[in-house]
Enzyme design. Structure first.
Site, PDB file in Angstrom:
ATOM      1  N   CYS A 230      36.299  30.482  43.745  1.00 38.86           N
ATOM      2  CA  CYS A 230      36.034  31.902  43.459  1.00 38.86           C
ATOM      3  C   CYS A 230      36.787  32.328  42.195  1.00 38.86           C
ATOM      4  O   CYS A 230      36.208  32.962  41.296  1.00 38.86           O
ATOM      5  CB  CYS A 230      36.444  32.752  44.661  1.00 38.86           C
ATOM      6  N   CYS A 231      38.071  31.954  42.113  1.00 42.77           N
ATOM      7  CA  CYS A 231      38.849  32.317  40.915  1.00 42.77           C
ATOM      8  C   CYS A 231      38.250  31.665  39.662  1.00 42.77           C
ATOM      9  O   CYS A 231      38.300  32.241  38.573  1.00 42.77           O
ATOM     10  CB  CYS A 231      40.309  31.900  41.070  1.00 42.77           C
TER      11      CYS A 231
ATOM     12  N   CYS B  28      42.592  41.088  42.492  1.00 43.51           N
ATOM     13  CA  CYS B  28      41.377  41.503  43.185  1.00 43.51           C
ATOM     14  C   CYS B  28      41.743  42.153  44.530  1.00 43.51           C
ATOM     15  O   CYS B  28      42.688  41.722  45.190  1.00 43.51           O
ATOM     16  CB  CYS B  28      40.480  40.295  43.432  1.00 43.51           C
TER      17      CYS B  28
ATOM     18  N   CYS C 157      42.299  40.121  47.793  1.00 40.69           N
ATOM     19  CA  CYS C 157      43.326  39.073  47.693  1.00 40.69           C
ATOM     20  C   CYS C 157      44.705  39.640  47.361  1.00 40.69           C
ATOM     21  O   CYS C 157      45.600  38.882  46.958  1.00 40.69           O
ATOM     22  CB  CYS C 157      42.919  38.040  46.646  1.00 40.69           C
TER      23      CYS C 157
ATOM     24  N   CYS D 207      46.156  31.831  40.188  1.00 40.43           N
ATOM     25  CA  CYS D 207      44.694  31.735  40.139  1.00 40.43           C
ATOM     26  C   CYS D 207      44.222  30.695  39.145  1.00 40.43           C
ATOM     27  O   CYS D 207      43.041  30.425  39.042  1.00 40.43           O
ATOM     28  CB  CYS D 207      44.089  33.090  39.807  1.00 40.43           C
TER      29      CYS D 207
HETATM   30  S1  SF4 Z   1      41.586  36.755  43.347  1.00 38.53           S
HETATM   31 FE1  SF4 Z   1      40.275  36.545  45.199  1.00 38.53          FE
HETATM   32  S2  SF4 Z   1      38.384  37.702  44.796  1.00 38.53           S
HETATM   33 FE2  SF4 Z   1      39.494  37.466  42.849  1.00 38.53          FE
HETATM   34  S3  SF4 Z   1      38.599  35.729  41.917  1.00 38.53           S
HETATM   35 FE3  SF4 Z   1      40.354  34.928  43.030  1.00 38.53          FE
HETATM   36  S4  SF4 Z   1      39.657  34.429  45.095  1.00 38.53           S
HETATM   37 FE4  SF4 Z   1      38.030  35.641  44.088  1.00 38.53          FE
END
Ligand code: SF4
Length: 248
Positions: A121-122, A204, A207, A232
């Site tokens: 996701c990151c 985010c 998170c 991240c």
């Molecule tokens: S912080 Fe969480 S929502 Fe944002 S990109 Fe990373 S995993 Fe995805």
């Protein structure tokens, strides 16, 4: 490769650099660069840098990663900051097809289920847009501070990011949280209201949680993971392995 001073003669590594006021540091850093980029998450350190850059080095591009999962307070602050300093903040967003592929494979909030899914996701929401933002850049300015967490205790003023072929500068490396707060108060810098609600570090929304007294400033980021050095991937040093990119 980076243009401007070589890393071994970079002004950020000179003995005088540590004694310079921030505005002077930034002016020196930016001088001679063709494409200097500052990435802001709109956190309090980054707001300090935005304020100082608007005076010291307005040629530096200011960019942010609009991940699609930011707090509403952060989104409002982008517009407020542009207005306050008379600047334009470039927004970089995830590629829609890559995002759809992530959601199909892991689910929208699949990042809670595994570290692999979280890194994926990151990668889609942050690392890939960051790569676009830094394309052709010769200097990358960040708001990293040594006091933010144990994992950041060794943050240098400047280092070569070999993978991205640029110099990465951290002009607030030696600033304390008190230094940051004093600058904000003295210069009427707009900050995210979440800081006052226990969020020293804001990423985010799904998170990030508020921290408890005595916790690391970054303890509220990906709090469900056990790795004390969790990041991240934006600021992984060359000597450390980068998180895997998103699955295709
Ligand atoms: S912080 Fe969480 S929502 Fe944002 S990109 Fe990373 S995993 Fe995805």
């Amino acid at each position: 490769m980076p243009t401007g001073p070589a890393i071994d003669t970079d002004p950020a590594l000179s003995a005088e650099y540590a004694d310079m006021p921030l505005v002077e540091r930034l002016g020196l850093l930016a001088s001679g660069r063709k494409n200097a980029v500052f990435t802001t998450s709109l956190g309090i350190e980054d707001q300090v840098l935005t304020a100082a850059l608007s005076i010291a080095a307005p040629s530096v591009r200011i960019v942010t990663l609009e991940t699609g999962r930011l707090f509403p307070e952060t989104l409002s602050l982008i517009a407020d900051t542009e207005k306050r300093f008379g600047i334009a903040i470039e927004r970089f967003r995830p590629d829609p097809d890559r995002l759809a592929a992530f959601v199909e494979r892991y689910g929208l909030n699949g990042f809670y289920e595994s570290v692999e899914a979280r890194h994926a996701c990151c990668a889609v929401r942050k690392l890939e847009p960051l790569a676009l933002a830094l394309e052709g850049a010769d200097l990358w300015i960040t708001g990293l501070r040594r006091g933010q967490s144990g994992a950041r205790a060794g943050v240098p003023f400047a280092e070569v990011d070999g993978a991205r072929a640029l110099v990465k500068a951290n002009p607030l490396a030696d600033w304390t949280a008190d230094d940051i707060e004093a600058f904000v108060a003295a210069n009427d810098v707009p900050i995210n209201p979440l800081h006052a609600r226990g969020y020293p570090s804001i990423g985010c929304e799904p998170c990030t949680r508020a921290i408890k007294p005595g916790e690391d400033e970054r303890a509220g980021r990906w709090w469900w993971e056990r790795d004390e050095k969790r990041e991240c991937g934006l600021h992984v040093a060359d000597r450390e392995p980068r998180p895997a990119m998103a699955a295709q």
